[in-house]
Scaffold this active site. Structure first.
Site, PDB file in Angstrom:
ATOM      1  CE1 TYR A  40      -9.364   2.059   8.482  1.00  0.00           C
ATOM      2  CE2 TYR A  40     -10.256   3.728   9.957  1.00  0.00           C
ATOM      3  CZ  TYR A  40      -9.185   3.177   9.279  1.00  0.00           C
ATOM      4  OH  TYR A  40      -7.942   3.741   9.407  1.00  0.00           O
ATOM      5  CB  ILE A  44      -3.542  -2.863  -5.953  1.00  0.00           C
ATOM      6  CG1 ILE A  44      -4.282  -3.952  -6.698  1.00  0.00           C
ATOM      7  CG2 ILE A  44      -4.286  -1.536  -6.011  1.00  0.00           C
ATOM      8  CD1 ILE A  44      -5.204  -4.762  -5.844  1.00  0.00           C
ATOM      9  NE  ARG A  45      -5.484   1.391  -8.892  1.00  0.00           N
ATOM     10  CZ  ARG A  45      -6.081   1.394  -7.709  1.00  0.00           C
ATOM     11  NH1 ARG A  45      -5.637   2.178  -6.739  1.00  0.00           N
ATOM     12  NH2 ARG A  45      -7.121   0.626  -7.454  1.00  0.00           N
ATOM     13  N   GLY A 103       0.834  -1.207   0.000  1.00  0.00           N
ATOM     14  CA  GLY A 103       0.000   0.000   0.000  1.00  0.00           C
ATOM     15  C   GLY A 103       0.865   1.253   0.000  1.00  0.00           C
TER      16      GLY A 103
HETATM   17  C1  AKB Z   1     -10.323   7.898   8.575  1.00  0.00           C
HETATM   18  O1  AKB Z   1     -10.819   9.037   8.671  1.00  0.00           O
HETATM   19  O2  AKB Z   1     -10.988   6.900   8.262  1.00  0.00           O
HETATM   20  C2  AKB Z   1      -8.861   7.717   8.902  1.00  0.00           C
HETATM   21  C3  AKB Z   1      -8.641   7.299  10.313  1.00  0.00           C
HETATM   22  C4  AKB Z   1      -8.926   8.225  11.424  1.00  0.00           C
HETATM   23  O3  AKB Z   1      -8.199   6.209  10.547  1.00  0.00           O
HETATM   24  N1  AKB Z   1      -8.156   8.925   8.619  1.00  0.00           N
END
Ligand code: AKB
Length: 314
Positions: free
Chosen positions: A143, A36-37, A9
């Site tokens: 996330y 990846i690119r 990355g």
């Molecule tokens: C996001 O905003 O998703 C990132 C983080 C705080 O991990 N910058």
């Protein structure tokens, strides 16, 4: 011994600047950039570069063997805002890549791993002010769930298999060389590009949304520092809180206006507000300071001045 590093990355916001820094420290031939690119000319021309899908363990292993890689920095990830649009893709990228790299370390092909966590691992029930290292963590984004799970995977591989994995919970990272993509804190980068055009910036977070942030210089230094620390100094194998500054969009706009009086800001709040509301306002990073000597160099005013000077002389 000089490490041979593979960065997965490397074309992203943090990866591109970290690659540059590591190439300066260890020499270009010791730092293999991959993504990846290959659309970042600087990365491709300043040292070895390989196309790698970070979820493909065999592809990573082939490159590890080809160059005799000793350390992997895993920076490929899908961030908070875009992750909410593609939850399964985010989970797959963020977790499959981490488990692939941890397995490569467990199998002793490499001896050190760096993987970033984030303030997104915290959630709406976490104490918001001066958020402690160990506290309630109930993330509300995919996330954040991947970061919290990842932290425990890192700790598990360390405890169970002796993997030397190190991690930081990054706040929002602010840079001017490479833009971030798909994060909730991205406004704090985009705002500078409107500022140098002296145009209005439409902010997707409310004027009083306070978030922990850090200038890229400090983020890169913290990363290098934790990786260079002696193993016995690293007492936390989930991930360390690190902090530098906290501000709201209104405070950042005011700081920019000191240099660019014609700059203005308006607010049009979108779905990212809920994400920002679930994260801390400020972070207690005393463990990182005690264990391996972390201390940031940039305040909001020093960073703002530096970014504007750089962007205006580009
Ligand atoms: C996001 O905003 O998703 C990132 C983080 C705080 O991990 N910058």
């Amino acid at each position: 011994m000089i490490p041979t590093i593979l960065i997965l990355g490397a074309g992203g916001q943090i990866g591109s600047e970290l690659t540059e820094k590591l190439r300066t420290i260890y020499g270009s031939n010791h730092v293999i950039a991959s993504d990846i690119r290959n659309n970042n000319t600087q990365l491709v021309t300043s040292g070895p570069f390989e196309i790698i899908d970070a979820t493909d363990k065999e592809a990573i292993l082939t490159i590890v063997k080809k160059y005799g890689v000793t350390q992997i920095y895993l920076l490929a990830a899908m961030l908070s805002a875009v992750g909410e649009k593609f939850p399964q893709k985010a989970w797959n990228l963020n977790m499959t890549s981490l488990l692939a790299v941890l397995d490569i370390a467990k199998e002793k092909h490499i001896n050190q791993v760096y993987w970033p966590s984030s303030i997104a691992a915290f959630g709406p029930t976490t104490p918001k002010i001066n958020t402690p290292q160990q506290t309630i963590m109930e993330p509300s984004t995919v996330y954040g769930i991947s970061k919290l799970s990842g932290e425990f995977w890192c700790n598990y591989y360390h405890e169970k298999y002796g993997v030397d994995v190190r991690s930081l919970r990054y706040p929002g990272i602010i840079s001017w060389k490479t833009k971030p993509g798909g994060g909730t804190t991205d406004y704090a980068v985009d705002i500078f590009f409107s500022a140098i055009e002296q145009t209005n910036f439409e902010c997707f977070l409310s004027k009083d949304s306070c978030l922990p942030m850090m200038y890229m210089e400090d983020a890169v230094d913290a990363t290098v520092q934790i990786m260079q620390a002696k193993s016995e100094q690293i007492k936390i194998r989930t991930s360390y809180n690190v902090s530098a500054m906290n501000f709201t969009p209104k405070e950042l706009a005011k700081e920019i206006q000191q240099h660019v009086p014609k700059f203005s800001i308006t607010y049009k709040i979108d779905y990212r507000q809920v994400i920002a509301d679930s994260w801390p306002d400020s972070i207690d990073d005393s463990k990182a300071r005690e264990d391996w000597g972390w201390s940031p160099n940039y305040t909001l005013s020093k960073m703002t001045k530096d970014i504007l000077e750089n962007l205006l002389t580009q």
